[in-house]
Design a protein around this motif. Structure first.
Motif, PDB file in Angstrom:
ATOM      1  N   MET A   1      66.082  11.074  24.139  1.00 43.32           N
ATOM      2  CA  MET A   1      64.725  10.944  24.130  1.00 43.32           C
ATOM      3  C   MET A   1      63.982   9.809  24.366  1.00 43.32           C
ATOM      4  SD  MET A   1      64.771  11.872  20.131  1.00 43.32           S
ATOM      5  CE  MET A   1      66.276  12.824  19.310  1.00 43.32           C
ATOM      6  N   ASN A   2      62.749  10.310  25.315  1.00 40.35           N
ATOM      7  CA  ASN A   2      62.275   9.663  26.501  1.00 40.35           C
ATOM      8  C   ASN A   2      61.586   8.648  24.731  1.00 40.35           C
ATOM      9  OD1 ASN A   2      60.529  12.230  25.081  1.00 40.35           O
ATOM     10  ND2 ASN A   2      60.422  12.263  27.666  1.00 40.35           N
ATOM     11  N   ALA A   3      59.636   8.180  25.905  1.00 40.38           N
ATOM     12  CA  ALA A   3      58.868   7.431  24.285  1.00 40.38           C
ATOM     13  C   ALA A   3      58.568   8.420  23.371  1.00 40.38           C
ATOM     14  CB  ALA A   3      58.255   6.376  24.994  1.00 40.38           C
ATOM     15  N   ASP A   4      58.950   9.765  24.349  1.00 42.56           N
ATOM     16  CA  ASP A   4      57.607  11.050  23.468  1.00 42.56           C
ATOM     17  C   ASP A   4      58.614  11.471  22.137  1.00 42.56           C
ATOM     18  OD1 ASP A   4      55.474  10.332  24.516  1.00 42.56           O
ATOM     19  OD2 ASP A   4      55.666  11.379  26.332  1.00 42.56           O
ATOM     20  N   ARG A   5      59.483  11.212  22.027  1.00 42.31           N
ATOM     21  CA  ARG A   5      60.608  11.661  21.340  1.00 42.31           C
ATOM     22  C   ARG A   5      61.494  13.216  21.588  1.00 42.31           C
ATOM     23  NH1 ARG A   5      63.833   8.256  19.018  1.00 42.31           N
ATOM     24  NH2 ARG A   5      64.076  10.006  17.291  1.00 42.31           N
ATOM     25  N   LYS A   6      61.068  12.981  23.065  1.00 41.82           N
ATOM     26  CA  LYS A   6      61.825  14.245  23.898  1.00 41.82           C
ATOM     27  C   LYS A   6      62.442  14.068  24.120  1.00 41.82           C
ATOM     28  CE  LYS A   6      60.479  17.836  27.666  1.00 41.82           C
ATOM     29  NZ  LYS A   6      60.026  18.016  28.455  1.00 41.82           N
ATOM     30  N   ILE A   7      63.605  15.492  23.643  1.00 40.04           N
ATOM     31  CA  ILE A   7      65.375  15.088  23.985  1.00 40.04           C
ATOM     32  C   ILE A   7      65.122  15.352  25.614  1.00 40.04           C
ATOM     33  CG2 ILE A   7      67.359  16.198  24.500  1.00 40.04           C
ATOM     34  CD1 ILE A   7      67.289  17.210  21.400  1.00 40.04           C
ATOM     35  N   ILE A   8      65.270  13.652  26.178  1.00 41.35           N
ATOM     36  CA  ILE A   8      66.030  14.480  28.454  1.00 41.35           C
ATOM     37  C   ILE A   8      67.732  14.581  28.307  1.00 41.35           C
ATOM     38  CG2 ILE A   8      63.409  13.415  28.073  1.00 41.35           C
ATOM     39  CD1 ILE A   8      64.950  10.760  29.402  1.00 41.35           C
ATOM     40  N   GLY A   9      68.440  14.520  28.435  1.00 44.46           N
ATOM     41  CA  GLY A   9      69.253  13.736  28.888  1.00 44.46           C
ATOM     42  C   GLY A   9      70.473  13.219  27.315  1.00 44.46           C
ATOM     43  N   ALA A  10      71.999  13.282  27.878  1.00 46.86           N
ATOM     44  CA  ALA A  10      72.843  13.684  26.818  1.00 46.86           C
ATOM     45  C   ALA A  10      73.661  12.124  27.578  1.00 46.86           C
ATOM     46  CB  ALA A  10      73.427  14.378  26.677  1.00 46.86           C
TER      47      ALA A  10
ATOM     48  N   THR B   1      71.833  12.891  44.693  1.00 53.11           N
ATOM     49  CA  THR B   1      70.712  12.963  43.318  1.00 53.11           C
ATOM     50  C   THR B   1      71.550  13.912  42.522  1.00 53.11           C
ATOM     51  OG1 THR B   1      69.249  14.974  43.899  1.00 53.11           O
ATOM     52  CG2 THR B   1      69.120  12.483  44.628  1.00 53.11           C
ATOM     53  N   GLU B   2      72.952  13.501  41.651  1.00 56.27           N
ATOM     54  CA  GLU B   2      73.012  14.455  40.792  1.00 56.27           C
ATOM     55  C   GLU B   2      72.905  14.577  39.193  1.00 56.27           C
ATOM     56  OE1 GLU B   2      77.664  13.311  40.643  1.00 56.27           O
ATOM     57  OE2 GLU B   2      76.984  11.282  40.471  1.00 56.27           O
ATOM     58  N   ARG B   3      73.031  15.091  38.806  1.00 54.51           N
ATOM     59  CA  ARG B   3      72.602  14.862  37.459  1.00 54.51           C
ATOM     60  C   ARG B   3      73.664  14.486  36.261  1.00 54.51           C
ATOM     61  NH1 ARG B   3      68.981  18.922  34.087  1.00 54.51           N
ATOM     62  NH2 ARG B   3      68.694  16.666  33.235  1.00 54.51           N
ATOM     63  N   LEU B   4      74.412  15.157  36.582  1.00 53.44           N
ATOM     64  CA  LEU B   4      75.436  14.900  35.359  1.00 53.44           C
ATOM     65  C   LEU B   4      76.607  13.740  36.318  1.00 53.44           C
ATOM     66  CD1 LEU B   4      77.366  15.938  33.136  1.00 53.44           C
ATOM     67  CD2 LEU B   4      78.132  17.814  34.709  1.00 53.44           C
TER      68      LEU B   4
ATOM     69  N   PRO C   1      67.879  12.702  33.326  1.00 56.66           N
ATOM     70  CA  PRO C   1      66.283  12.857  32.794  1.00 56.66           C
ATOM     71  C   PRO C   1      66.576  13.827  34.095  1.00 56.66           C
ATOM     72  CG  PRO C   1      66.449  10.150  32.036  1.00 56.66           C
ATOM     73  CD  PRO C   1      68.203  10.647  32.966  1.00 56.66           C
ATOM     74  N   LYS C   2      65.860  15.339  34.502  1.00 59.10           N
ATOM     75  CA  LYS C   2      65.752  14.752  35.135  1.00 59.10           C
ATOM     76  C   LYS C   2      63.517  14.553  36.045  1.00 59.10           C
ATOM     77  CE  LYS C   2      64.769  19.543  33.743  1.00 59.10           C
ATOM     78  NZ  LYS C   2      64.525  21.093  33.439  1.00 59.10           N
ATOM     79  N   HIS C   3      63.321  14.332  36.342  1.00 52.86           N
ATOM     80  CA  HIS C   3      62.220  13.711  37.382  1.00 52.86           C
ATOM     81  C   HIS C   3      60.755  14.499  36.724  1.00 52.86           C
ATOM     82  CE1 HIS C   3      60.206   9.641  39.525  1.00 52.86           C
ATOM     83  NE2 HIS C   3      60.032  10.620  39.121  1.00 52.86           N
ATOM     84  N   GLU C   4      60.167  13.637  35.558  1.00 45.71           N
ATOM     85  CA  GLU C   4      59.049  14.736  35.431  1.00 45.71           C
ATOM     86  C   GLU C   4      57.517  14.127  35.999  1.00 45.71           C
ATOM     87  OE1 GLU C   4      59.292  17.334  32.951  1.00 45.71           O
ATOM     88  OE2 GLU C   4      60.828  16.964  34.396  1.00 45.71           O
ATOM     89  N   ALA C   5      57.461  12.974  36.552  1.00 47.94           N
ATOM     90  CA  ALA C   5      55.878  13.182  37.156  1.00 47.94           C
ATOM     91  C   ALA C   5      55.444  14.287  38.217  1.00 47.94           C
ATOM     92  CB  ALA C   5      56.356  12.091  38.870  1.00 47.94           C
ATOM     93  N   PRO C   6      54.427  14.192  38.097  1.00 56.56           N
ATOM     94  CA  PRO C   6      53.530  15.501  38.649  1.00 56.56           C
ATOM     95  C   PRO C   6      54.036  15.185  39.954  1.00 56.56           C
ATOM     96  CG  PRO C   6      52.415  13.966  37.435  1.00 56.56           C
ATOM     97  CD  PRO C   6      53.220  13.515  36.988  1.00 56.56           C
ATOM     98  N   ILE C   7      54.186  17.105  41.001  1.00 52.97           N
ATOM     99  CA  ILE C   7      54.099  16.874  41.855  1.00 52.97           C
ATOM    100  C   ILE C   7      52.452  16.921  43.384  1.00 52.97           C
ATOM    101  CG2 ILE C   7      55.411  18.354  43.958  1.00 52.97           C
ATOM    102  CD1 ILE C   7      56.463  19.748  41.419  1.00 52.97           C
ATOM    103  N   LYS C   8      53.234  15.795  44.108  1.00 47.68           N
ATOM    104  CA  LYS C   8      52.306  15.482  45.215  1.00 47.68           C
ATOM    105  C   LYS C   8      52.439  16.928  45.469  1.00 47.68           C
ATOM    106  CE  LYS C   8      49.821  11.871  47.473  1.00 47.68           C
ATOM    107  NZ  LYS C   8      49.558  10.189  48.224  1.00 47.68           N
ATOM    108  N   HIS C   9      53.600  16.408  47.332  1.00 46.51           N
ATOM    109  CA  HIS C   9      53.450  17.364  47.868  1.00 46.51           C
ATOM    110  C   HIS C   9      55.140  18.168  48.232  1.00 46.51           C
ATOM    111  CE1 HIS C   9      52.829  18.508  52.617  1.00 46.51           C
ATOM    112  NE2 HIS C   9      54.197  18.307  52.385  1.00 46.51           N
TER     113      HIS C   9
END
Length: 354
Positions: A312-321, A238-241, A136-144
């Motif tokens: 999927m994550n806890a919100d049932r959103k597809i985030i990876g495979a 930090t490869e995603r695949l 999954p991509k990091h989905e936390a809000p960006i700070k800087h």
């Protein structure tokens, strides 16, 4: 020759039986299946000549083919697709396979990427194929956000998230960048990035650049665009695949043609240029999907098959495979439940950690 497989229900019982046994025999042995082989364990007493006639009909429909004049038949890509869609019997997950996969997610003190790397290794081990895990991509809000010039053609982007996660990427900036243009780009991004996730930032930047184009010099705008593209792609650290078990495919090469196709597959895996397509494949349908031969958008030149499922994550959103790639002669009935179980386990692990 037919371009579309016939409806399996429109075939008579004898044709379905012959077709099923040809495919299952080939998937098990990897060699063409002949009429004499089928007569020995057919469900009814039937002559080899009758079976040959049925196999000729199946060949006319494009479901089987003969690699040599005197050889038996093997399923075509069209035939494999019809078999998978209409005749495939999916088995239960083997207890030992389940235990092997379960062990990868029992350690709580590792980061998600490390756990997913172990999942990929386990998936490769139990399937004897190459495993693909899209993290999954990091989905936390960006700070800087900060850009640091390392040399004339090398720069570092530092991305700090609100949850404390930090990503560092080395990249090649557009020609003509200066320390001042990098500071200007970083100041612009920091002014608009707060509170937005990385996936949201692209759209925000596009709107802001359009609205404030006169306030941003050309070089800074190029740097922003280049930086956003970089974050969406794979990086060295930090490869995603995650690809594991490529060596398992080497044993499948029975001739120079096979080895050439496998080398092409290796090249595709090394470049990892189509990771977005990998997730797209999984998102196009619920549950496990099977792509055979040229249906496989990622590795069509390799003559391979891909079994893939989203998680999927806890919100049932597809985030990876997660998926398994191998020759078209895969044991689909065994691999499908393994991939399905692994995807659900990974989704639960990520949901629990969030």
């Amino acid at each position: 020759m037919s371009q579309e497989p016939p409806n399996i229900d429109e075939m008579n019982e004898r044709s379905r039986e012959v077709f099923r046994r040809v495919v299952e025999g080939y998937l098990e042995s990897g060699v063409p299946v002949g009429s004499r082989t089928l007569t020995r364990d057919f469900s009814e007493k039937i002559s080899a000549a009758t079976i040959r006639n049925v196999m000729q009909d199946l060949e006319f429909l494009g479901l089987v083919g003969s690699p040599h004049v005197s050889a038996g038949r093997i399923p075509t890509q069209l035939g494999l697709r019809m078999f998978v869609d209409g005749l495939l019997e999916v088995g239960d997950l083997d207890g030992k396979d389940r235990e092997t996969i379960d062990r990868t997610v029992t350690t709580n003190n590792q980061d998600v990427t490390s756990v997913l790397d172990q999942v990929g290794q386990a998936l490769s081990g139990v399937t004897h194929g190459a495993s693909l895990v899209l993290t999954p991509k990091h989905e936390a809000p960006i700070k800087h956000i900060e850009f640091v010039s390392l040399s004339q053609d090398r720069a570092l982007v530092v991305l700090v998230f609100g949850d404390g996660h930090v990503e560092n990427r080395v990249f090649t900036p557009p020609p003509g960048q200066t320390p001042s243009s990098m500071r200007e780009a970083a100041n612009f991004l920091n002014a608009i990035a707060a509170g937005h996730t990385l996936s949201e930032l692209g759209a925000v930047i596009a709107r802001e650049i359009t609205a404030r184009r006169q306030e941003i010099d050309r070089l800074a705008a190029e740097l922003i665009a280049d930086g956003v593209a970089l974050w969406e792609n794979e990086g060295e650290a930090t490869e995603r695949l995650i690809v594991r078990g490529r060596g398992n495919l080497l044993g499948e090469g029975e001739n120079e043609s096979d080895l050439a196709r496998i080398r092409t597959l290796f090249d595709d895996l090394e470049r990892k240029r189509d990771i977005a397509q990998f997730l797209d494949l999984a998102e196009e349908g619920d549950g496990v999907r099977i792509f055979i031969g040229s249906e496989n958008k990622l590795f069509s030149l390799s003559g391979s098959s891909l079994v893939v499922s989203p998680y999927m994550n806890a919100d049932r959103k597809i985030i990876g495979a997660v998926g398994v790639i191998g020759p078209t002669r895969l044991n689909y009935g065994r691999i499908v439940p393994i991939v399905n179980y692994t995807a659900k386990l990974v989704g639960k692990m990520i949901a629990d950690r969030s």
